[in-house]
Write an enzyme that holds these catalytic residues in place. Structure first.
Site, mmCIF file in Angstrom:
data_model
loop_
_atom_site.group_PDB
_atom_site.id
_atom_site.type_symbol
_atom_site.label_atom_id
_atom_site.label_comp_id
_atom_site.label_asym_id
_atom_site.label_seq_id
_atom_site.Cartn_x
_atom_site.Cartn_y
_atom_site.Cartn_z
ATOM 1 N N TYR A 140 -2.742 -0.245 12.266
ATOM 2 C CA TYR A 140 -3.768 -1.229 12.631
ATOM 3 C C TYR A 140 -4.255 -1.035 14.069
ATOM 4 C CZ TYR A 140 -3.714 -4.385 8.607
ATOM 5 O OH TYR A 140 -3.869 -4.942 7.366
ATOM 6 N N ASP A 169 1.021 -5.686 4.762
ATOM 7 C CA ASP A 169 -0.233 -6.294 4.311
ATOM 8 C C ASP A 169 -0.324 -6.214 2.790
ATOM 9 O OD1 ASP A 169 -2.863 -7.381 4.561
ATOM 10 O OD2 ASP A 169 -3.668 -5.366 4.261
ATOM 11 N N ASP A 211 6.469 2.516 -1.941
ATOM 12 C CA ASP A 211 5.855 2.549 -3.280
ATOM 13 C C ASP A 211 6.843 2.052 -4.334
ATOM 14 O OD1 ASP A 211 7.401 4.830 -2.786
ATOM 15 O OD2 ASP A 211 6.190 6.139 -4.051
ATOM 16 N N LYS A 214 7.939 4.863 4.256
ATOM 17 C CA LYS A 214 7.763 6.094 3.481
ATOM 18 C C LYS A 214 8.399 7.231 4.268
ATOM 19 C CE LYS A 214 5.223 7.127 0.373
ATOM 20 N NZ LYS A 214 5.602 7.593 -0.986
ATOM 21 N N ASP A 229 0.567 -9.316 -0.290
ATOM 22 C CA ASP A 229 -0.392 -9.798 -1.294
ATOM 23 C C ASP A 229 0.217 -9.703 -2.684
ATOM 24 O OD1 ASP A 229 -2.459 -10.416 0.456
ATOM 25 O OD2 ASP A 229 -3.977 -9.366 -0.724
HETATM 26 C C1 IPM Z 1 -3.860 -10.476 6.298
HETATM 27 C C2 IPM Z 1 -5.303 -10.055 6.206
HETATM 28 C C3 IPM Z 1 -5.697 -9.392 7.510
HETATM 29 C C4 IPM Z 1 -4.874 -8.134 7.653
HETATM 30 C C5 IPM Z 1 -7.187 -9.110 7.661
HETATM 31 C C6 IPM Z 1 -8.040 -10.335 7.474
HETATM 32 C C7 IPM Z 1 -7.493 -8.464 8.992
HETATM 33 O O1 IPM Z 1 -5.488 -9.242 5.093
HETATM 34 O O2 IPM Z 1 -3.539 -11.276 7.206
HETATM 35 O O3 IPM Z 1 -3.065 -10.048 5.464
HETATM 36 O O4 IPM Z 1 -5.234 -7.071 7.117
HETATM 37 O O5 IPM Z 1 -3.845 -8.205 8.321
HETATM 38 MG MG MG Z 2 -3.764 -9.046 3.856
#
Ligand code: IPM
Ligand code: MG
Length: 368
Positions: free
Chosen positions: A142, A249, A225, A192, A253
């Site tokens: 990042y 990240d 993975d 990884k 999710d």
């Molecule tokens: C998260 C989001 C952020 C990230 C974005 C909005 C920059 O997806 O907080 O997970 O990628 O960290």
């Molecule tokens: Mg995210």
């Protein structure tokens, strides 16, 4: 002594709507639990860009550095899709994380009993799920340099750099081990190491910290993975997952969806202790700005309210009050309170954002 201070950055899309309900909850704790906060508000993301031409004004950044905790709603939306990368709403959020040095991002994925049917996985695989992802938040790909798009041999080349120092890995690892000790005492670290040098270093440093300081905690390693696959195969094998910024990240999710709705998940981003002993901290829901439903009173405020519960626990040492708030939410869900994102296949009439706030406040009243 003055009250602890909160800076609210509601942001874009559904951010302001869900934050309105959080403000009611904050007021409730002030009135009923004698826990008053000094609350100020400011702009972030597209809202800040509209007013100042930047997604985070320097004055807002300075305020964020001074308060005891920042509560953030969401950033981004289609109106800002074509903006230059440097002023995109997300840059405001990333600047807060970087300049406050919020290196440990805590993302719990907990499956509420009342919602186990909403998961895309079978109920018995997710019922009772309670895992915590610790995502390194201030380094890795990042922020690594060099980065950019340049021309080489007459074609464009996009470059990003995955870079970790030992100390960056070590502090994230300590955060994960410390949390594990208060939970199931297990850490699984994901990288990884089979293809990335940064992954080899990550694994080495995690092992070193473990051996030297946390040998009482059970540690395992997984390639990221495989970790993703294990998360959907048998998520309950995990307690704390430690991972880097980009894998975190993605994996968070994935873990979030196991619980049935992204509208339910809070997060805490913590840095080093300030002079008053509290960690630098920002709390935000994992869901985004949801432009498709924004402004319609449909959004689920629970993730944002649970983020305030995390603030009570991690910034203000009010674990019992955090549990009170979490239990109130569990109670309303068990009683059938549902926003649109929580409608099962049988349908029904969803409640509005404000109505969800109403029932949570009633459940808080009933907890006294
Ligand atoms: C998260 C989001 C952020 C990230 C974005 C909005 C920059 O997806 O907080 O997970 O990628 O960290
Ligand atoms: Mg995210």
């Amino acid at each position: 002594m003055s009250n602890p201070s909160l800076l609210i950055l509601a942001g874009d899309g559904i951010g302001p709507e869900v934050m309105d309900q959080v403000k009611r909850v904050i007021d409730w704790f002030g009135e009923k639990r004698d826990m008053a906060f000094d609350v100020s508000e400011d702009l972030v993301g597209g809202a800040a860009y509209d007013k100042h031409g930047v997604p985070l004004h320097d004055d807002t950044m300075a305020k964020a550095q001074e308060v005891d905790a920042v509560l953030l709603g969401a950033v981004g939306g289609p109106a800002y899709d074509d903006l230059d990368f440097s002023v995109k709403p997300e840059r405001g959020l990333l600047r807060l994380r970087k300049e406050m040095d919020l290196f440990a991002n805590l993302r719990p994925a907990q499956c509420f009993d009342a919602l186990a049917d909403f998961s895309s996985l079978k109920k018995d695989i997710v019922a009772g799920l309670d895992i915590m992802i610790v995502r390194e938040l201030t380094s890795g790909v990042y922020f690594g340099e060099p980065r950019g798009i340049h021309v080489e041999n007459n074609e464009r080349v996009g470059v990003n750099t995955q870079r970790y120092t030992e100390s960056e890995i070590a502090r994230a690892a300590r955060a994960a081990f410390d949390l594990a000790r208060k939970r199931g005492n297990k850490v699984c670290s994901m990288e990884k190491a089979n293809v990335m040098e940064s992954g080899i270093l990550w694994r080495d440093v995690v092992n070193e910290i473990h051996q030297a300081e946390y040998s009482d905690v059970e540690l395992s390693h997984m390639y990221a993975d495989n970790g993703a696959m294990q998360l959907v195969r048998a998520p309950k094998q995990f307690d704390v997952i430690l991972t880097d910024n980009l894998f975190g990240d993605i994996l968070s999710d994935c873990a979030a969806m196991l619980t049935g709705s992204l509208g339910m998940l809070p997060s805490a981003s913590l840095g080093a202790p300030m002079a008053n002993g509290r960690p630098k901290a920002m709390y935000e829901p994992v869901h985004g700005s949801a432009p498709d439903i924004s402004g319609q009173g449909k959004a689920n405020p629970i993730a944002c309210i649970l983020s305030f519960a995390m603030a009570l626990r991690y910034s203000f040492d009010q674990g019992a009050e955090a549990t009170r708030l979490e239990s109130a939410i569990e109670k309303v869900l068990a009683d059938g309170a549902r926003t649109g994102d929580l409608m099962g296949p049988d349908g029904g009439t969803p409640m509005s954002t404000t109505q969800m706030g109403d029932v949570i406040l009633s459940a808080l009243d009933a907890s006294l």
